[in-house]
Design a protein around this motif. Structure first.
Motif, mmCIF file in Angstrom:
data_model
loop_
_atom_site.group_PDB
_atom_site.id
_atom_site.type_symbol
_atom_site.label_atom_id
_atom_site.label_comp_id
_atom_site.label_asym_id
_atom_site.label_seq_id
_atom_site.Cartn_x
_atom_site.Cartn_y
_atom_site.Cartn_z
ATOM 1 N N LYS A 240 0.819 -1.212 0.000
ATOM 2 C CA LYS A 240 0.000 0.000 0.000
ATOM 3 C C LYS A 240 0.856 1.266 0.000
ATOM 4 N N ALA A 241 1.997 1.214 0.677
ATOM 5 C CA ALA A 241 2.873 2.384 0.707
ATOM 6 C C ALA A 241 3.342 2.749 -0.692
ATOM 7 N N TYR A 242 3.764 1.730 -1.468
ATOM 8 C CA TYR A 242 4.215 2.004 -2.828
ATOM 9 C C TYR A 242 3.065 2.513 -3.685
ATOM 10 N N GLN A 243 1.876 1.962 -3.509
ATOM 11 C CA GLN A 243 0.734 2.402 -4.291
ATOM 12 C C GLN A 243 0.404 3.865 -4.018
ATOM 13 N N LYS A 244 0.552 4.292 -2.758
ATOM 14 C CA LYS A 244 0.316 5.697 -2.438
ATOM 15 C C LYS A 244 1.394 6.588 -3.030
ATOM 16 N N ILE A 245 2.635 6.117 -3.003
ATOM 17 C CA ILE A 245 3.732 6.880 -3.621
ATOM 18 C C ILE A 245 3.486 7.040 -5.113
ATOM 19 N N GLN A 246 3.046 5.964 -5.751
ATOM 20 C CA GLN A 246 2.815 5.990 -7.182
ATOM 21 C C GLN A 246 1.674 6.937 -7.551
ATOM 22 N N SER A 247 0.650 7.007 -6.702
ATOM 23 C CA SER A 247 -0.508 7.843 -7.007
ATOM 24 C C SER A 247 -0.249 9.319 -6.743
ATOM 25 N N ASN A 248 0.798 9.661 -6.024
ATOM 26 C CA ASN A 248 1.124 11.045 -5.700
ATOM 27 C C ASN A 248 2.431 11.417 -6.393
ATOM 28 N N MET A 249 2.394 12.185 -7.457
ATOM 29 C CA MET A 249 3.566 12.474 -8.260
ATOM 30 C C MET A 249 4.612 13.276 -7.476
ATOM 31 N N ILE A 250 4.175 14.101 -6.503
ATOM 32 C CA ILE A 250 5.132 14.870 -5.719
ATOM 33 C C ILE A 250 5.955 13.939 -4.842
ATOM 34 N N GLU A 251 5.259 13.017 -4.184
ATOM 35 C CA GLU A 251 5.964 12.055 -3.336
ATOM 36 C C GLU A 251 6.864 11.157 -4.172
ATOM 37 N N LEU A 252 6.401 10.789 -5.360
ATOM 38 C CA LEU A 252 7.198 9.920 -6.228
ATOM 39 C C LEU A 252 8.475 10.623 -6.655
ATOM 40 N N SER A 253 8.393 11.910 -7.001
ATOM 41 C CA SER A 253 9.586 12.654 -7.394
ATOM 42 C C SER A 253 10.555 12.763 -6.231
ATOM 43 N N THR A 254 10.043 12.990 -5.012
ATOM 44 C CA THR A 254 10.894 13.062 -3.831
ATOM 45 C C THR A 254 11.601 11.742 -3.601
ATOM 46 N N TRP A 255 10.860 10.628 -3.778
ATOM 47 C CA TRP A 255 11.456 9.285 -3.584
ATOM 48 C C TRP A 255 12.585 9.048 -4.588
ATOM 49 N N LYS A 256 12.348 9.437 -5.834
ATOM 50 C CA LYS A 256 13.385 9.244 -6.840
ATOM 51 C C LYS A 256 14.634 10.032 -6.471
ATOM 52 N N TRP A 257 14.458 11.266 -5.940
ATOM 53 C CA TRP A 257 15.608 12.064 -5.559
ATOM 54 C C TRP A 257 16.375 11.405 -4.417
ATOM 55 N N ILE A 258 15.656 10.883 -3.430
ATOM 56 C CA ILE A 258 16.297 10.233 -2.294
ATOM 57 C C ILE A 258 17.030 8.974 -2.753
#
Length: 261
Positions: A240-258
């Protein structure tokens, strides 16, 4: 030598050229090759290693053993324990090597074979017992294998999962994925991740990355073979955590940066 082609004339021409150049014999349709049996029916093509398993049971002296319901116990916690009794390394390596080859047609033992393979350099008695349990599981599943059927499409999709910090010694997670092409299982893998994941979401994210890499490779391979599909590739996961990251582009971009630090 195995020849595969969808054009009978091409096969005949290649066979003729090989016979002119080498002393060879045509054995007809593939039935048995390096321990792998190939059976054909109206339903499809079935591949298994039943005879190889029987030979393994005879070599290990376990023909009369009681079959195990699962290849490994739940929450096994296999690790290198300080002061534990060692087992014969050569014997252990031979058995695990045969199990690795068996996993070519047995995805159900891929994970457990990966577990026992981690102790090849210094196997202990617990590891030997774990390897023998796999053999006992195979005793009751000698007829299992892979079935390839025609489903009328070439859709590619995969499933992925990961256990967070599953290894007690180094706290690294294990990634597992398998992919289907045209409704048939074609590739699978279970492997320990190279770095320590700091959360279950990170472990799952790295596992999904490995699964997506495999799907992209299959897509490119099929394109090179002129096998095109109009269906989009799909990846399934249960985190579920990954699914929420995927659905939120801002969080996804932050994850990619980290992730690139």
């Amino acid at each position: 030598m195995i020849i595969t082609e969808d054009d009978e004339e091409e096969i005949s021409e290649l066979r003729k050229n090989l016979f002119n150049e080498f002393e060879m014999k045509d054995l007809g349709l593939l039935k048995y090759f390096l321990g792998i049996e190939v059976l054909r029916s109206k339903r499809g093509i079935f591949m298994n290693q039943g005879k190889y398993i029987l030979d393994l049971l005879a070599e290990a002296g376990m023909v009369e053993c009681k079959p195990a319901d699962t290849p490994i116990v739940q929450n096994h916690g296999q690790q290198i324990r300080e002061g534990a009794k060692l087992t014969d390394r050569g014997r252990y390596q031979r058995l695990v090597g045969k199990l690795i080859y068996l996993s070519h047609t047995r995805p159900d033992i891929s994970y457990v074979v990966g577990v026992v393979s981690q102790f090849m350099h210094s196997p202990q008695e617990d590891h030997w017992e774990a390897a023998l349990r796999i053999v006992r599981y195979l005793k009751g599943t000698t007829e299992h294998g892979l079935l390839f059927e025609k489903h009328g499409h070439l859709e590619i999709h995969g499933f992925t999962d990961a256990d967070w910090a599953g290894n007690p010694n180094d706290r690294r997670s294990t990634t597992g994925y398998f992919t289907f092409v045209g409704g048939n299982l074609v590739t699978w893998r279970s492997k320990k991740q190279k770095v320590i994941a700091l959360s279950s979401a990170e472990a799952e994210f790295r596992g999904i990355k490995s699964g997506l890499t495999e799907i992209l490779w299959l897509k490119r391979l099929m394109t090179e073979l002129s096998l095109h599909s109009s269906h989009p590739c799909r990846m399934f996961c249960d985190n579920k955590a990954y699914q929420k990251i995927q659905s939120n582009m801002i969080e996804l971009s932050t994850w990619k940066w980290i992730d690139t630090l």
